[in-house]
Design a protein around this motif. Structure first.
Motif, mmCIF file in Angstrom:
data_model
loop_
_atom_site.group_PDB
_atom_site.id
_atom_site.type_symbol
_atom_site.label_atom_id
_atom_site.label_comp_id
_atom_site.label_asym_id
_atom_site.label_seq_id
_atom_site.Cartn_x
_atom_site.Cartn_y
_atom_site.Cartn_z
ATOM 1 N N SER A 82 -16.857 2.485 -18.948
ATOM 2 C CA SER A 82 -16.121 3.470 -18.156
ATOM 3 C C SER A 82 -16.919 4.017 -17.187
ATOM 4 O O SER A 82 -18.018 3.243 -16.757
ATOM 5 C CB SER A 82 -15.201 4.190 -18.741
ATOM 6 N N GLN A 83 -17.147 5.365 -17.006
ATOM 7 C CA GLN A 83 -18.001 5.956 -16.048
ATOM 8 C C GLN A 83 -18.578 7.011 -16.980
ATOM 9 O O GLN A 83 -18.633 8.204 -16.378
ATOM 10 C CB GLN A 83 -17.194 6.421 -14.746
ATOM 11 N N HIS A 90 -18.131 6.811 -9.538
ATOM 12 C CA HIS A 90 -17.404 7.841 -9.539
ATOM 13 C C HIS A 90 -16.713 7.806 -10.835
ATOM 14 O O HIS A 90 -16.050 6.752 -11.468
ATOM 15 C CB HIS A 90 -16.432 8.460 -8.399
ATOM 16 N N GLY A 91 -16.675 8.963 -11.518
ATOM 17 C CA GLY A 91 -15.533 9.061 -12.949
ATOM 18 C C GLY A 91 -14.234 9.398 -12.494
ATOM 19 O O GLY A 91 -13.856 10.343 -11.799
ATOM 20 N N ALA A 92 -13.155 8.471 -12.838
ATOM 21 C CA ALA A 92 -12.035 8.793 -12.687
ATOM 22 C C ALA A 92 -11.592 9.538 -13.955
ATOM 23 O O ALA A 92 -12.296 9.288 -15.193
ATOM 24 C CB ALA A 92 -11.096 7.561 -12.554
ATOM 25 N N ASP A 125 -11.985 4.240 -11.642
ATOM 26 C CA ASP A 125 -11.880 4.949 -10.297
ATOM 27 C C ASP A 125 -10.307 5.557 -9.952
ATOM 28 O O ASP A 125 -9.411 5.046 -11.088
ATOM 29 C CB ASP A 125 -12.324 4.173 -8.902
ATOM 30 N N GLU A 126 -10.058 6.075 -9.170
ATOM 31 C CA GLU A 126 -8.692 6.820 -9.088
ATOM 32 C C GLU A 126 -7.579 5.599 -9.131
ATOM 33 O O GLU A 126 -6.719 5.785 -9.649
ATOM 34 C CB GLU A 126 -8.632 7.496 -7.764
ATOM 35 N N LEU A 128 -3.877 11.871 -12.890
ATOM 36 C CA LEU A 128 -5.175 11.248 -12.791
ATOM 37 C C LEU A 128 -5.937 11.492 -11.449
ATOM 38 O O LEU A 128 -5.080 12.007 -10.790
ATOM 39 C CB LEU A 128 -4.926 9.599 -12.934
ATOM 40 N N GLY A 129 -7.013 10.832 -11.332
ATOM 41 C CA GLY A 129 -7.791 11.270 -9.980
ATOM 42 C C GLY A 129 -9.251 11.019 -10.216
ATOM 43 O O GLY A 129 -9.642 10.415 -11.175
#
Ligand SMILES: Cc1ncc(COP(=O)(O)O)c(C=O)c1O
Length: 1008
Positions: free
Chosen positions: A379-380, A325-327, A188-189, A309-310
């Protein structure tokens, strides 16, 4: 008749309101045997019971497997498999402690709870938006098991589809951020920002300890940074960056600076001068940003950021009360070898065709164990794929249109509220305004009250200010409703959109407006009709092997059925459209599910309290160890910093320990796979003054229940340490033993293993921790929604309940199996593994078993002899399994010459036999090579896998000493159900030497 009337009434959904006693609506007299029997013996027993659907083998098959192993009963088998001294009472996990619900009962209850989440429209922002998921992506990616059931693409020949999609994700990120290289997602962020901070520290050779964070950074990010900085001894300074950078002492010790672009209040600041100043101090600029804003803003790569990043969720991923959510994470070329997470690269296969694979396999830092600087593993991937598909669907033009709408609406809103006498404190913005309400209204509370009355949530800033963030989902009607929230507060008439001019010039400083093009690559410019999009999605998924095709017997990964029934509620709007910072009274449905899940996980682990905040198993490890550290500190023993870890442990264990500020001391294992208790004792004693923790995986990663686990835990406790139990193998324990009984103080669970969250091709995951009572006060909190204990550590994830929406899956899984179904799942998981061990052990070297000849839920076979005899490696066996239509087991871990095989309870006897038959036949193929019947280099194993492109080579080109039939159809059943690898074996070394991590450009595509 009276009792029957009562029972029937309790079945009706209206009876589901008795939320304080969630189990009470279930027919209390229904025993599990009634509930799950194949032929219900009473008229009123549900037919749609879950455990029969979840567990592969039926009673006859189980009996047949038991008898082949020489047992008359399951009890006798379990007595030989699980050490007596750690067994718990059968009643501890039963239908009394966790009642079983049928599939339809579960859905009725989920609906009822969903209705308790109030559907207020959220403008809270702070990194979370109401995403619009294109229906073609919702149904065909998010809800499609061909996308959500595959594993992390470690076997690239059968994973080209999602690898291509992840390359699309990487390309999208590099293009929008104008950076050189991006990874294929982080958790995540906030945790991505923590990775950025640590990278900056590592970049300074771990010499410069100060990391500066701008006061405009999101509060949840700051909280996670605080937790992470502590473990590394990094000094975090949160301040106005420009002012802070005038301090020479600070500059001398500065490793990096984090800025938010646009910032939490919506302001767009020009950081180019700041970047020059930071670079002059030999430090790195880390920028947290917003992908949609970057379609209009000068990208950070063009003004000097080193790390960008975000959160990519506003590209078509539901808010889901915080995730998953995918960062994203992108860096300049010079930093690429220090980047955490997975990186997908282009290489070529043995036939010279282009092919994707995980680049620089060491990219997953945890492989470096205690020398790693990140523990990221899961991860995502699924969420990154959804975001990438969103960009494919919209293309650059579509994204620009979405951004123009969001920005234009925000401009109209600003004009409207300013006409009403309010003042926006930010003059530049993309989608976020901070409004000073004191000018026109009395205080922020009255505006919030008016908003809630109109079904709207605004961001709470302070007594005088409220915040608003707009997104793609906002309709003209929503905009009017929003403006009208301010109108009555200022005693003004209601608004109409025709009152406002359509803005023509962006409210973005000219020098910060984007002039460079983005996403010119062909893939983002041709799949815009739904027909094309649908075909692209199915084209990619057809290249990937998932659970929809065959078993994925990956040891330590527990790839079991992810049932449709447990997935269905996930995409209901009642759960999808919920902002993580919505007031708690509006999210009672979620709260209820989380509490029930936490309570059930505590029953299963034997512990006292639970935190669902960590977003992966490794994040759970890090959280648990940080909790242990806080506990020692609270007792004035903060100097305790040694963590003992067996050599057999997963790489994330030492990596997490290092991140939590602990020093790793390895402990030996015996040749029989058991922990060396003498070595453990000697090391615990040697470090007794500083002993913080011992990490142990149980059953061990060698696939055995060790007798000595309780003795090991006692040794640690005697020397003042705490025991961390890695619960990745919890599927082998439920109802038989538990981490508390084994002697642990804290454990994490991989909900994406034991509790049936699908692996998504490399994530999402959830790694909650359960802890004993004395550690409860230290469970993590959150800066916006308070969680955890009264001495809580800071946050470990951006959202208070981590990847909250997928908690629904594990909740449903546990509730539908009930206590007895959960226990039975474990029993069958053990039986399936032992049956497999029994069948394979006369053909392969079964490396470890207990004194009764039993393995746990997985088995390790050693292939070293084949290397010695004929140069055949583990990889050759793995690739040949692909020709048989199977995903290979875990390769070369925890022992380099081994395969770790885990069938899980969900596979039927027929599927297990099919796999064993394939393995046995491959053994024969190897024998032919050893005995010289087949050559050592040009053979079925070395040339595997055989894609169709190889099989259709002309007779002249087919230079193999075996038939095409032997290559592609080695078993008769393959005629019916052949899964074709789409490329031949991929050249890893070539890919690493020629690192290309993005999509082909227009020129390349034209050339090819
Ligand atoms: C034993 C063990 N511990 C920890 C982990 C890390 O879990 P995650 O990938 O969710 O971070 C794994 C993952 O495979 C594992 O097998």
């Amino acid at each position: 008749m009276a009792p029957l009337r009562v029972a029937l009434a309790r079945l009706r959904p209206s009876a589901l309101c008795s939320l304080s006693h969630p189990s009470s609506f279930r027919l209390t007299y229904l025993s599990r045997s009634l509930a799950t029997a194949k032929a219900p013996s009473t008229l009123f027993a549900p037919l749609d019971t879950f455990s029969d659907r979840h567990i592969g083998p039926d009673d006859d098959e189980a009996a047949s497997m038991l008898s082949k192993l020489g047992y008359a009963s399951m009890d006798a088998f379990l007595a030989d498999t699980v050490p007596h001294k750690i067994r718990v009472a059968e009643s501890s996990i039963s239908d009394a402690s966790i009642p079983a619900w049928s599939e339809s009962e579960l859905h009725a209850r989920a609906k009822e709870l969903g209705r308790l989440n109030k559907p207020l429209k959220s403008y809270i922002g702070m990194g979370y938006h109401n995403a619009v998921v294109p229906p073609v992506i919702l149904r065909n990616v998010m809800e499609n098991p061909a996308w959500y059931t595959p594993y992390t693409p470690y076997q690239p020949e059968i994973a080209q589809g999602r690898l291509e999609s992840l390359v699309n994700f990487q390309t999208m990120i590099t293009s929008l951020t104008a950076m050189d290289i991006a990874n294929a997602s982080l958790l995540d962020e906030a945790t991505a920002a923590a990775e950025g901070m640590v990278m900056a520290y590592v970049h300074s050779n771990q010499k410069k300890k100060t990391f500066l964070v701008d006061s405009g950074v999101l509060p949840q990010t700051v909280s996670v940074l605080k937790t992470r900085a502590k473990g590394f001894g990094i000094r975090l300074v949160i301040s106005d960056v420009n002012a802070a950078l005038t301090d020479e002492a600070l500059r001398a010790d500065l490793s990096g600076v984090l800025v938010q672009y646009p910032d939490v209040n919506g302001q767009i600041k020009d950081f180019s001068a700041l970047a020059d100043s930071v670079h002059a101090a030999n430090a790195l600029v880390v920028c947290a940003t917003d992908l949609l804003a970057l379609t209009m803003l000068k990208p950070p790569g063009e003004w000097g950021a080193d790390i960008v990043l975000g959160n990519s969720a506003r590209f078509g991923v539901p808010a889901g009360y915080g995730g998953p959510h995918g960062a994203f994470f992108a860096v300049t070329d010079k930093l690429k070898r220090k980047m955490p997470g997975r990186l997908i690269g282009r290489s070529r296969d043995t036939m010279g065709n282009p092919a994707y694979r995980l680049a620089l396999q060491t990219r997953e830092q945890h492989i470096r164990r205690e020398k790693a600087t990140s523990n990221i593993c899961t991860s995502q991937a699924l969420l990154a794929n959804m975001a990438a598909m969103y960009a494919v669907y919209h293309g650059p033009g579509g994204l620009r249109r979405v951004a123009n709408k969001v920005h234009g609406y925000t401009q109209v809103l600003k004009t409207a509220v300013e006409r009403l006498g309010y003042k926006a404190t930010n003059d530049s913005f993309f989608d976020t305004l901070t409004i000073d309400v004191s000018v026109a209204a009395k205080d922020a509370d009255s505006v919030h009250a008016a908003a809630v009355a109109a079904g709207i949530n605004l961001r709470r800033v302070d007594d005088r200010h409220v915040g608003l963030t707009l997104d793609e989902s906002v309709s003209p009607r929503d905009l009017i409703a929003l403006i009208n929230v301010f109108a009555p507060a200022a005693s003004a008439p209601s608004a109409s959109l025709s009152d406002f001019p359509v803005p023509e010039v962006p409210s973005i400083p000219l020098e910060l407006q984007r002039t460079s093009e983005f996403l010119p690559h062909p893939v983002f410019n041709k799949h815009h009709s739904e027909t094309e999009m649908l075909r692209y999605i199915f084209h990619l998924s057809s290249r990937d092997l998932g659970l929809v095709h065959a078993m994925i017997p990956l040891g330590s990964c527990t790839m079991k059925l992810n049932s449709t029934s447990s997935m269905i509620p996930l995409t209901w709007p009642e759960f999808g459209a919920v902002h993580p910072f919505a007031p708690v009274d509006q999210v009672q449905g979620y709260q209820h599910i989380i509490q029930e899940l936490e309570s059930d996980l505590c029953k299963i682990t034997g512990f006292h309290a639970c935190s669902v905040q960590p977003n992966s198993g490794a994040a759970g490890e890090y959280t648990g160890l940080t909790v242990i550290k806080a506990y020692h500190e609270s007792r004035g023993e903060g100097h305790r910093d040694v963590c003992l870890i067996p050599l057999s442990a997963h790489g994330t264990n030492p990596a997490s320990a290092m991140m939590a500020g602990l020093k790793v001391v390895p402990v030996k294992t015996h040749a029989d796979g058991n922990l060396d208790l003498e070595d453990l004792k000697a090391k615990a004693e040697k470090h007794k003054d500083n002993l913080a923790a011992f990490m142990i995986t149980y059953p061990s990663t060698f696939g055995v229940f060790e007798d000595g686990v309780t003795d090991a835990c006692k040794i640690i406790h005697d020397f003042g340490g705490q025991v961390y139990l890695d619960g990745a193998n919890l599927n082998a324990q439920i109802g038989l033993t538990n981490p508390a009984t084994c002697g642990g103080d804290v454990c994490h669970m991989n909900l994406h293993k034991t509790f049936a969250i699908p692996h998504g091709g490399g994530g999402p995951g959830v790694g909650p921790i359960c802890v004993a009572e004395h550690l409860t006060p230290f469970l993590p909190t959150h800066p916006i929604v308070a969680t955890g204990g009264d001495k809580a550590i800071d946050a470990v994830s951006a959202a208070p309940f981590g990847s909250a929406s997928i908690l629904l899956i594990s909740w449903a899984y546990i509730k539908m199996l009930g206590g007895e179904g959960l226990s039975e799942s474990t029993n069958i998981a053990l039986l399936n593994a032992n049956y497999m061990a029994h069948r394979l052990s006369s053909h392969y070297n079964l490396r470890f078993k207990n004194n009764n000849g039993r393995v746990a839920h997985e088995l390790l076979i050693d292939l070293a002899e084949f290397d010695k005899a004929a140069g055949l490696k583990v990889t050759d066996f793995a690739k040949r399994l692909q020709d048989y239509g199977f995903h290979p087991p875990t390769c070369s871990w925890p022992i380099s010459t081994c395969m770790l095989i885990e069938p899980t309870e969900s596979e039927t006897l027929e599927e297990i036999d099919r796999f064993c038959d394939a393995m046995i036949q491959i053994r024969q193929e190897a024998e032919d090579i050893i005995t010289g019947k087949q050559p050592k280099e040009n053979n079925l194993l070395k040339n595997a896998p055989h894609p169709m492109a190889a099989i259709v080579l002309s007779d002249k080109e087919w230079d193999r000493p075996y038939s095409r039939e032997a290559a592609a159809y080695p078993m008769p059943w393959l005629r019916e159900r052949k899964f074709w690898p789409t490329v031949s074996r991929i050249d890893d070394a070539y890919g690493d030497l020629n690192l290309i991590c993005d999509c082909p450009s227009v020129e390349e595509s034209a050339h090819s």
